[in-house]
Design a protein around this motif. Structure first.
Motif, PDB file in Angstrom:
ATOM      1  N   LEU A  51      44.089  14.375  -6.204  1.00 55.75           N
ATOM      2  CA  LEU A  51      44.703  15.009  -5.033  1.00 55.75           C
ATOM      3  C   LEU A  51      43.898  14.778  -3.758  1.00 55.75           C
ATOM      4  N   ILE A  52      42.677  14.277  -3.897  1.00 52.17           N
ATOM      5  CA  ILE A  52      41.825  14.016  -2.744  1.00 52.17           C
ATOM      6  C   ILE A  52      42.106  12.609  -2.226  1.00 52.17           C
ATOM      7  N   ASN A  53      42.620  12.508  -1.018  1.00 55.46           N
ATOM      8  CA  ASN A  53      42.895  11.202  -0.415  1.00 55.46           C
ATOM      9  C   ASN A  53      41.637  10.616   0.239  1.00 55.46           C
ATOM     10  N   ASP A  54      40.824  11.485   0.846  1.00 56.63           N
ATOM     11  CA  ASP A  54      39.608  11.015   1.516  1.00 56.63           C
ATOM     12  C   ASP A  54      38.659  12.200   1.664  1.00 56.63           C
ATOM     13  N   LEU A  55      37.383  11.902   1.857  1.00 54.29           N
ATOM     14  CA  LEU A  55      36.372  12.953   2.034  1.00 54.29           C
ATOM     15  C   LEU A  55      35.233  12.398   2.873  1.00 54.29           C
ATOM     16  N   SER A  56      34.762  13.207   3.789  1.00 56.70           N
ATOM     17  CA  SER A  56      33.602  12.811   4.597  1.00 56.70           C
ATOM     18  C   SER A  56      32.588  13.944   4.619  1.00 56.70           C
ATOM     19  N   ILE A  57      31.331  13.580   4.763  1.00 55.19           N
ATOM     20  CA  ILE A  57      30.243  14.554   4.847  1.00 55.19           C
ATOM     21  C   ILE A  57      29.460  14.263   6.120  1.00 55.19           C
ATOM     22  N   THR A 102      36.213  22.039   5.360  1.00 57.51           N
ATOM     23  CA  THR A 102      37.418  21.964   6.183  1.00 57.51           C
ATOM     24  C   THR A 102      38.435  21.082   5.484  1.00 57.51           C
ATOM     25  N   GLY A 103      39.719  21.253   5.848  1.00 55.94           N
ATOM     26  CA  GLY A 103      40.734  20.491   5.148  1.00 55.94           C
ATOM     27  C   GLY A 103      41.978  20.194   5.955  1.00 55.94           C
ATOM     28  N   VAL A 104      42.575  19.043   5.651  1.00 59.17           N
ATOM     29  CA  VAL A 104      43.822  18.603   6.257  1.00 59.17           C
ATOM     30  C   VAL A 104      44.500  17.699   5.223  1.00 59.17           C
ATOM     31  N   ASP A 105      45.808  17.460   5.340  1.00 62.59           N
ATOM     32  CA  ASP A 105      46.417  16.505   4.426  1.00 62.59           C
ATOM     33  C   ASP A 105      46.634  15.165   5.121  1.00 62.59           C
ATOM     34  N   LYS A 106      47.070  14.185   4.384  1.00 58.55           N
ATOM     35  CA  LYS A 106      47.185  12.819   4.887  1.00 58.55           C
ATOM     36  C   LYS A 106      48.115  12.711   6.095  1.00 58.55           C
ATOM     37  N   GLU A 107      49.079  13.634   6.174  1.00 56.59           N
ATOM     38  CA  GLU A 107      50.043  13.608   7.271  1.00 56.59           C
ATOM     39  C   GLU A 107      49.588  14.429   8.469  1.00 56.59           C
ATOM     40  N   GLY A 108      48.381  14.968   8.410  1.00 53.99           N
ATOM     41  CA  GLY A 108      47.845  15.731   9.528  1.00 53.99           C
ATOM     42  C   GLY A 108      48.158  17.215   9.496  1.00 53.99           C
ATOM     43  N   THR A 145      40.472  15.399   3.002  1.00 57.96           N
ATOM     44  CA  THR A 145      41.848  15.023   3.313  1.00 57.96           C
ATOM     45  C   THR A 145      42.614  14.943   2.000  1.00 57.96           C
ATOM     46  N   LEU A 146      43.609  15.810   1.851  1.00 57.78           N
ATOM     47  CA  LEU A 146      44.419  15.845   0.635  1.00 57.78           C
ATOM     48  C   LEU A 146      45.570  14.852   0.718  1.00 57.78           C
ATOM     49  N   LYS A 147      46.149  14.536  -0.416  1.00 61.77           N
ATOM     50  CA  LYS A 147      47.369  13.732  -0.434  1.00 61.77           C
ATOM     51  C   LYS A 147      48.455  14.484   0.341  1.00 61.77           C
ATOM     52  N   ALA A 148      49.420  13.763   0.853  1.00 65.35           N
ATOM     53  CA  ALA A 148      50.472  14.351   1.689  1.00 65.35           C
ATOM     54  C   ALA A 148      51.164  15.515   0.978  1.00 65.35           C
ATOM     55  N   GLY A 149      51.229  16.654   1.675  1.00 68.68           N
ATOM     56  CA  GLY A 149      51.930  17.826   1.158  1.00 68.68           C
ATOM     57  C   GLY A 149      51.160  18.676   0.180  1.00 68.68           C
ATOM     58  N   GLU A 150      49.974  18.253  -0.247  1.00 69.62           N
ATOM     59  CA  GLU A 150      49.248  18.980  -1.289  1.00 69.62           C
ATOM     60  C   GLU A 150      48.598  20.266  -0.779  1.00 69.62           C
ATOM     61  N   GLY A 151      48.512  20.431   0.527  1.00 68.49           N
ATOM     62  CA  GLY A 151      47.953  21.672   1.045  1.00 68.49           C
ATOM     63  C   GLY A 151      48.865  22.867   0.864  1.00 68.49           C
ATOM     64  N   HIS A 152      50.128  22.620   0.471  1.00 69.59           N
ATOM     65  CA  HIS A 152      51.096  23.704   0.320  1.00 69.59           C
ATOM     66  C   HIS A 152      51.049  24.340  -1.071  1.00 69.59           C
ATOM     67  N   ARG A 154      48.642  25.560  -4.659  1.00 72.29           N
ATOM     68  CA  ARG A 154      47.308  26.016  -5.051  1.00 72.29           C
ATOM     69  C   ARG A 154      46.424  24.866  -5.513  1.00 72.29           C
ATOM     70  N   THR A 155      47.025  23.871  -6.153  1.00 70.46           N
ATOM     71  CA  THR A 155      46.233  22.782  -6.719  1.00 70.46           C
ATOM     72  C   THR A 155      45.479  21.993  -5.643  1.00 70.46           C
ATOM     73  N   GLY A 156      46.056  21.868  -4.449  1.00 69.81           N
ATOM     74  CA  GLY A 156      45.403  21.116  -3.379  1.00 69.81           C
ATOM     75  C   GLY A 156      44.140  21.777  -2.871  1.00 69.81           C
ATOM     76  N   PRO A 157      44.234  23.004  -2.319  1.00 65.19           N
ATOM     77  CA  PRO A 157      43.021  23.698  -1.883  1.00 65.19           C
ATOM     78  C   PRO A 157      42.004  23.890  -3.011  1.00 65.19           C
ATOM     79  N   THR A 158      42.493  24.117  -4.241  1.00 62.30           N
ATOM     80  CA  THR A 158      41.581  24.260  -5.376  1.00 62.30           C
ATOM     81  C   THR A 158      40.775  22.982  -5.585  1.00 62.30           C
ATOM     82  N   ALA A 159      41.432  21.838  -5.456  1.00 63.31           N
ATOM     83  CA  ALA A 159      40.726  20.560  -5.586  1.00 63.31           C
ATOM     84  C   ALA A 159      39.681  20.409  -4.487  1.00 63.31           C
ATOM     85  N   ALA A 160      40.001  20.838  -3.278  1.00 66.08           N
ATOM     86  CA  ALA A 160      39.052  20.750  -2.170  1.00 66.08           C
ATOM     87  C   ALA A 160      37.814  21.604  -2.448  1.00 66.08           C
TER      88      ALA A 160
END
Length: 255
Positions: A51-57, A102-108, A145-152, A154-160
Motif C-alpha cells: 500500500l506504500i507508493n513512496d516514502l521519504s525521510i 505525515t501522509g498523502v496518497d498518490k493523487e494528492g 505516500t499511499l497508493k491512490a485512494g488508500e487513505g480512505h 484503515r489499511t492505508g493509515p495502518t500501513a503508514a
C-alpha cells in the motif's frame, strides 16, 4: 513493596539520553549525543508493504519549520523497553529528537479524517506543548505516500504507521544497548495503592471510529505500533490503564 501507608504495585525507571545531532550514515547508531540513520533503510522498511507508493525521510533542524509538510498523522518520541513490560521495569528514551509521520496518497489526497493539517509546518504545529517538539528539538520527518485512494481505509493509515514503526524500531535496538550509567536524566515512578484513601480514576476518551480515527493500546514498545491492539477491534470498550503504563507510552493515537 508494602509499608504502613501504601502498597507499591509497579516501579518504572525511565532513563533519557539527550541528542543534539541527527544525520544519515552507513548504519544506524547512537554515539554520545549523535544519532545516525542508515541511508538505505527505506528499501528495507517498505519491502512487503504494497500500500506504500513512496516514502521519504528528512531531518528538520530547529528553526527550519518554515516549510511545507503533508497532513500530520502523529508525533512520537523514540523510546525502548530495556527490562520488563510496559508500565514497569526500565525504559530508555531519547530527548532532543522526535519522529513526525505525515501522509498523502498518490493523487494528492491528504491522509486525514475530519480535517487535514497540511501546509507550512510553523503554522500547523505549536511547539513546546505536551506531545509536540520543543523549539530546540530535531524532527525526523517520515513522509508516506499511499497508493491512490488508500487513505480512505484503515489499511492505508495502518500501513503508514507500521512502516514508520519499523524505522523507529531500528533506532530502539541501538537505544536498548546504551549503558544505563551514561543517561543524562533518570526518573523513577511508582504505581501506589494507599489503603483507606480515596480512589481516583481519570477517564480519557480516545478515538475509535475508523480509518484515521483509531487508537492503539499496549504495543510491545513504548509509544510503539507492533503488537498493539486497536480500540476499534476491542469493541470500543473501557480499558483500564495504570498511571505507569500511561507514562510508558501504552496509548498511541492513530490520527
Amino acid at each position: 513493596m508494602v509499608d504502613n501507608d501504601k502498597i507499591e504495585m509497579r516501579r518504572l525507571v525511565i532513563k533519557s539520553y539527550h541528542i543534539t545531532e541527527v544525520s544519515f550514515a552507513d548504519k544506524t547508531e547512537i554515539t554520545g549525543k549523535s544519532l545516525s540513520l542508515r541511508k538505505n533503510i527505506i528499501d528495507d522498511i517498505t519491502r512487503d508493504e504494497p500500500l506504500i507508493n513512496d516514502l521519504s525521510i528528512e531531518i528538520i533542524m530547529p528553526g527550519e519549520h518554515d516549510r511545507w509538510v503533508n497532513s500530520i498523522m502523529d508525533i512520537m518520541p523514540i523510546s525502548a523497553k530495556v527490562l520488563g513490560r510496559l508500565g514497569e521495569g526500565i525504559t530508555h528514551t531519547l530527548t532532543g529528537v522526535y519522529v513526525m509521520l505525515t501522509g498523502v496518497d498518490k493523487e494528492g489526497i491528504q491522509v486525514a479524517e475530519f480535517g487535514s493539517s497540511e501546509g507550512n509546518l510553523q503554522e500547523q504545529m505549536i511547539l513546546n506543548r505536551p506531545g509536540t517538539p520543543g523549539d530546540k528539538d530535531i524532527i525526523i520527518l517520515v513522509d508516506v505516500t499511499l497508493k491512490a485512494g488508500e487513505g480512505h481505509y484503515r489499511t492505508g493509515p495502518t500501513a503508514a504507521h507500521r512502516v514508520c514503526d519499523k524505522l523507529v524500531q531500528e533506532i530502539r535496538e541501538k537505544l536498548k544497548k546504551l549503558n544505563g550509567k551514561d543517561c543524562t536524566e533518570r526518573h523513577e515512578f511508582y504505581d501506589v495503592i494507599k489503603p483507606g484513601r480515596k480512589k481516583v480514576a481519570i477517564i480519557k476518551q480516545v478515538a475509535g471510529q475508523g480509518t484515521m480515527y483509531d487508537t492503539q493500546l499496549f504495543a510491545k514498545e513504548p509509544s510503539g505500533f507492533a503488537g498493539g491492539r486497536s480500540i476499534i477491534d476491542l469493541g470500543n470498550v473501557p480499558v483500564i490503564v495504570s498511571p505507569n503504563e500511561y507514562r510508558d507510552g501504552a496509548i498511541r493515537a492513530m490520527h
